[in-house]
Design an enzyme around this catalytic site. Structure first.
Site, PDB file in Angstrom:
ATOM      1  N   HIS A 282       1.650   4.277  -2.856  1.00 35.04           N
ATOM      2  CA  HIS A 282       1.590   5.675  -2.857  1.00 35.04           C
ATOM      3  C   HIS A 282       2.954   6.104  -3.460  1.00 35.04           C
ATOM      4  O   HIS A 282       2.847   7.427  -4.188  1.00 35.04           O
ATOM      5  CB  HIS A 282       1.479   6.377  -1.371  1.00 35.04           C
ATOM      6  CG  HIS A 282       0.327   6.061  -0.849  1.00 35.04           C
ATOM      7  ND1 HIS A 282      -0.771   6.828  -1.497  1.00 35.04           N
ATOM      8  CD2 HIS A 282      -0.119   5.567   0.355  1.00 35.04           C
ATOM      9  CE1 HIS A 282      -1.838   6.564  -0.333  1.00 35.04           C
ATOM     10  NE2 HIS A 282      -1.482   5.977   0.707  1.00 35.04           N
TER      11      HIS A 282
ATOM     12  N   GLU B 116      -6.169   6.775  -1.562  1.00 29.49           N
ATOM     13  CA  GLU B 116      -6.292   5.469  -0.554  1.00 29.49           C
ATOM     14  C   GLU B 116      -6.685   4.170  -1.328  1.00 29.49           C
ATOM     15  O   GLU B 116      -6.115   3.147  -1.012  1.00 29.49           O
ATOM     16  CB  GLU B 116      -6.767   5.797   0.752  1.00 29.49           C
ATOM     17  CG  GLU B 116      -6.461   6.846   1.787  1.00 29.49           C
ATOM     18  CD  GLU B 116      -4.822   6.569   1.941  1.00 29.49           C
ATOM     19  OE1 GLU B 116      -4.656   5.492   2.136  1.00 29.49           O
ATOM     20  OE2 GLU B 116      -4.172   7.366   1.959  1.00 29.49           O
TER      21      GLU B 116
ATOM     22  N   HIS C 278       0.760  -1.278   0.017  1.00 33.06           N
ATOM     23  CA  HIS C 278      -0.229   0.019  -0.111  1.00 33.06           C
ATOM     24  C   HIS C 278       0.822   1.427   0.054  1.00 33.06           C
ATOM     25  O   HIS C 278       0.507   2.275  -0.751  1.00 33.06           O
ATOM     26  CB  HIS C 278      -0.862   0.003   1.348  1.00 33.06           C
ATOM     27  CG  HIS C 278      -1.473   1.205   1.669  1.00 33.06           C
ATOM     28  ND1 HIS C 278      -2.953   1.362   1.239  1.00 33.06           N
ATOM     29  CD2 HIS C 278      -1.374   2.514   2.083  1.00 33.06           C
ATOM     30  CE1 HIS C 278      -3.346   2.424   1.439  1.00 33.06           C
ATOM     31  NE2 HIS C 278      -2.475   3.243   1.902  1.00 33.06           N
ATOM     32  N   GLU C 279       1.815   1.276   0.696  1.00 32.07           N
ATOM     33  CA  GLU C 279       2.727   2.470   0.962  1.00 32.07           C
ATOM     34  C   GLU C 279       3.600   2.771  -0.268  1.00 32.07           C
ATOM     35  O   GLU C 279       3.795   3.675  -0.885  1.00 32.07           O
ATOM     36  CB  GLU C 279       3.631   2.479   2.239  1.00 32.07           C
ATOM     37  CG  GLU C 279       2.943   2.318   3.518  1.00 32.07           C
ATOM     38  CD  GLU C 279       1.840   3.458   3.596  1.00 32.07           C
ATOM     39  OE1 GLU C 279       2.123   4.576   2.882  1.00 32.07           O
ATOM     40  OE2 GLU C 279       0.617   3.309   4.187  1.00 32.07           O
TER      41      GLU C 279
END
Length: 309
Positions: free
Chosen positions: A156, A209, A152-153
């Site tokens: 980003h 997100e 997930h990070e």
């Protein structure tokens, strides 16, 4: 390693559309603010003239301040956030590097741990990124769930979300700052535009997100991404540090309102289950819906337990 690879080159990760939108948005805001703030009897030309200087100043200041701030963001976070930077041969760093390579990133981010039950990424670009994982996550989540959060990070990072959000915040500050210099524009126009721009920044934060969740799920599975979300949602309340930096966090303020930094757990779970964003990710190999990924080749979580000190 998973048999699916995201096509990094085909990700819609350019921040240029966001920047152009911010420029146009600032112009619209200045023009609108000048008109509604103009005293009765002042002509449209005079009102618009009071905002004319901002049509150049706000985009210039917003871009300059945003890029300067982003350029020092990683080093500032490492100094001020109380994180512990890891060496390149650290097992957790190696897991991050392996997932970053799987995603298609050409450079290795800095990796750090922190005492908070959360995670975040920061930096101007993929070449200047810092990924921070909370030690409580390593202690309580499964390997695949930790990988989903790392993914997930890294999502980003791959999507250039830090630059998007940094520019959005910088443009907001520049617009409000400029309006404060005008006797005409500092009235209702400034107040309303402050709130409207804040709602825009929060909406952008929530939308990014979903894409980061999708990339985390693509690197592991949607089940592991959902499990990680649920465990964090049922964990301790956000600390003061987490609330202060909520826009950066894997788990932020998710009250289901326009003032939330993140979608609610239910919204994020529904998006993953329906694969609304997963199915829109560009891939090099197999269909996402048929994948059974494995992370067997990555360093084991047990090898990272040293960081409990």
């Amino acid at each position: 390693m998973t048999e699916m690879t995201i096509n990094y080159r085909h990700l819609k990760n350019s921040s240029l559309p966001t920047w152009l939108g911010l420029v146009v948005g600032s112009w619209v805001g200045l023009a609108w603010g000048s008109l509604i703030s103009a005293p009765v009897g002042i002509g449209v030309g005079v009102a618009a003239g009071s905002a004319f200087g901002g049509f150049l100043a706000v985009p210039l200041w917003g871009t300059l301040w945003g890029l300067v701030g982003l350029g020092s963001q990683r080093e500032a976070a490492a100094r001020q956030h109380g994180v512990k930077l890891l060496k390149e041969d650290d097992p957790l760093a190696q897991r991050v590097y392996a997932l970053a390579a799987q995603l298609g990133l050409k450079t290795r981010p800095w990796v750090a741990v922190m005492p908070h039950n959360n995670a975040y990424a920061i930096g101007a670009s993929a070449d200047n990124a810092l990924v921070v994982i909370g030690q409580p996550l390593i202690d309580s989540l499964s390997e695949d769930e930790v990988d989903a959060i790392i993914g997930h990070e890294l999502g980003h990072v791959a999507n250039n979300d830090m630059r998007r959000m940094g520019l959005a915040r910088s443009f907001q500050n520049s617009l409000v700052w400029y309006l404060g210099f005008s006797d005409t524009l500092q009235r209702w126009g400034r107040w309303l535009l402050t709130w409207l721009s804040e709602l825009f920044v929060l909406r952008l934060s929530r939308s990014r997100e979903y894409w980061a969740d999708a990339i985390g799920a693509a690197l592991t599975s949607k089940e592991h991404m959902i499990a990680a979300l649920e465990k964090l949602h049922n964990g301790p309340e956000l600390s003061e540090f987490e609330r202060q930096h909520a826009r950066l966090m894997f788990r932020g303020v998710a009250a289901g309102s326009l003032l939330s930094t993140h979608p609610t757990l239910e919204e994020r779970r529904a998006a993953l289950q329906s694969q609304a964003y997963l199915n829109r990710l560009p891939v090099l190999k197999a269909n996402i819906s048929t994948l059974q990924p494995s992370t067997a080749d990555l360093p084991k979580i047990e090898e990272i337990a040293y960081a409990k000190e």
